[in-house]
Write a protein that holds these residues in place. Sequence first.
Motif, mmCIF file in Angstrom:
data_model
loop_
_atom_site.group_PDB
_atom_site.id
_atom_site.type_symbol
_atom_site.label_atom_id
_atom_site.label_comp_id
_atom_site.label_asym_id
_atom_site.label_seq_id
_atom_site.Cartn_x
_atom_site.Cartn_y
_atom_site.Cartn_z
ATOM 1 N N GLY A 165 3.627 -42.549 14.561
ATOM 2 C CA GLY A 165 2.553 -43.511 14.329
ATOM 3 C C GLY A 165 1.896 -43.369 12.972
ATOM 4 O O GLY A 165 0.722 -43.699 12.806
ATOM 5 N N ASP A 166 2.660 -42.884 11.982
ATOM 6 C CA ASP A 166 2.109 -42.649 10.643
ATOM 7 C C ASP A 166 1.814 -43.938 9.871
ATOM 8 O O ASP A 166 1.038 -43.916 8.928
ATOM 9 C CB ASP A 166 3.083 -41.828 9.791
ATOM 10 C CG ASP A 166 3.332 -40.439 10.354
ATOM 11 O OD1 ASP A 166 2.523 -39.965 11.162
ATOM 12 O OD2 ASP A 166 4.362 -39.847 9.977
ATOM 13 N N HIS A 167 2.482 -45.035 10.229
ATOM 14 C CA HIS A 167 2.419 -46.248 9.414
ATOM 15 C C HIS A 167 1.951 -47.432 10.255
ATOM 16 O O HIS A 167 2.331 -47.578 11.408
ATOM 17 C CB HIS A 167 3.789 -46.546 8.807
ATOM 18 C CG HIS A 167 4.344 -45.387 8.046
ATOM 19 N ND1 HIS A 167 3.914 -45.057 6.781
ATOM 20 C CD2 HIS A 167 5.272 -44.456 8.365
ATOM 21 C CE1 HIS A 167 4.555 -43.979 6.371
ATOM 22 N NE2 HIS A 167 5.387 -43.595 7.313
ATOM 23 N N ARG A 168 1.169 -48.306 9.611
ATOM 24 C CA ARG A 168 0.670 -49.502 10.279
ATOM 25 C C ARG A 168 1.432 -50.745 9.860
ATOM 26 O O ARG A 168 1.293 -51.802 10.469
ATOM 27 C CB ARG A 168 -0.820 -49.661 9.988
ATOM 28 C CG ARG A 168 -1.618 -48.500 10.574
ATOM 29 C CD ARG A 168 -3.028 -48.478 10.103
ATOM 30 N NE ARG A 168 -3.762 -49.641 10.577
ATOM 31 C CZ ARG A 168 -5.024 -49.868 10.290
ATOM 32 N NH1 ARG A 168 -5.684 -49.025 9.550
ATOM 33 N NH2 ARG A 168 -5.620 -50.941 10.741
ATOM 34 N N ASP A 169 2.222 -50.630 8.792
ATOM 35 C CA ASP A 169 2.992 -51.745 8.236
ATOM 36 C C ASP A 169 4.260 -51.145 7.656
ATOM 37 O O ASP A 169 4.531 -49.966 7.826
ATOM 38 C CB ASP A 169 2.148 -52.430 7.142
ATOM 39 C CG ASP A 169 2.655 -53.823 6.793
ATOM 40 O OD1 ASP A 169 3.668 -54.267 7.359
ATOM 41 O OD2 ASP A 169 2.037 -54.473 5.925
ATOM 42 N N GLU A 214 9.809 -46.793 12.009
ATOM 43 C CA GLU A 214 9.502 -46.653 13.431
ATOM 44 C C GLU A 214 9.461 -48.024 14.068
ATOM 45 O O GLU A 214 9.045 -48.999 13.450
ATOM 46 C CB GLU A 214 8.161 -45.946 13.636
ATOM 47 C CG GLU A 214 8.170 -44.508 13.199
ATOM 48 C CD GLU A 214 6.885 -43.770 13.538
ATOM 49 O OE1 GLU A 214 5.927 -44.383 14.067
ATOM 50 O OE2 GLU A 214 6.842 -42.558 13.282
ATOM 51 N N ARG A 219 7.738 -50.538 11.393
ATOM 52 C CA ARG A 219 6.731 -50.004 10.490
ATOM 53 C C ARG A 219 7.350 -48.829 9.760
ATOM 54 O O ARG A 219 8.237 -48.164 10.291
ATOM 55 C CB ARG A 219 5.507 -49.520 11.283
ATOM 56 C CG ARG A 219 4.824 -50.628 12.048
ATOM 57 C CD ARG A 219 3.863 -50.095 13.095
ATOM 58 N NE ARG A 219 4.429 -49.117 14.027
ATOM 59 C CZ ARG A 219 5.243 -49.394 15.036
ATOM 60 N NH1 ARG A 219 5.624 -50.621 15.249
ATOM 61 N NH2 ARG A 219 5.702 -48.444 15.833
#
Length: 100
Positions: free
Chosen positions: A92-96, A58, A42
């Motif tokens: 955990g800033d990004h989901r994709d 990440e 991600r």
Amino acid sequence: MTQKSTDADRPSRMTAWVRGQVQGVGFRWYTRARALAIGGLRGVVRNLGDGRVQVVVEGSREGCERLLEWLRTGDTPGRVDGVTEIWDTPRGDHRDFVIE
């Protein structure tokens, strides 16, 4: 489980700055496609005002290292003159994996 496989699976965050002729050549699109092909990554790829491309990713340490290796030596569009990276704890800033 060996220590090496534990390290490879460890969640990681890598920020890389790519120098060279990397803007206006599809570099961000190809970087996203490579990240998705590696799987489990991600993050974001963006052009910077100074001509570099920044990649924030990440995922597993192994996946991040595979993307970094591709940035340095892969069949990337344009011309890569150098890559500088730093490693950090995932946020955990990004989901994709997105292009900005």
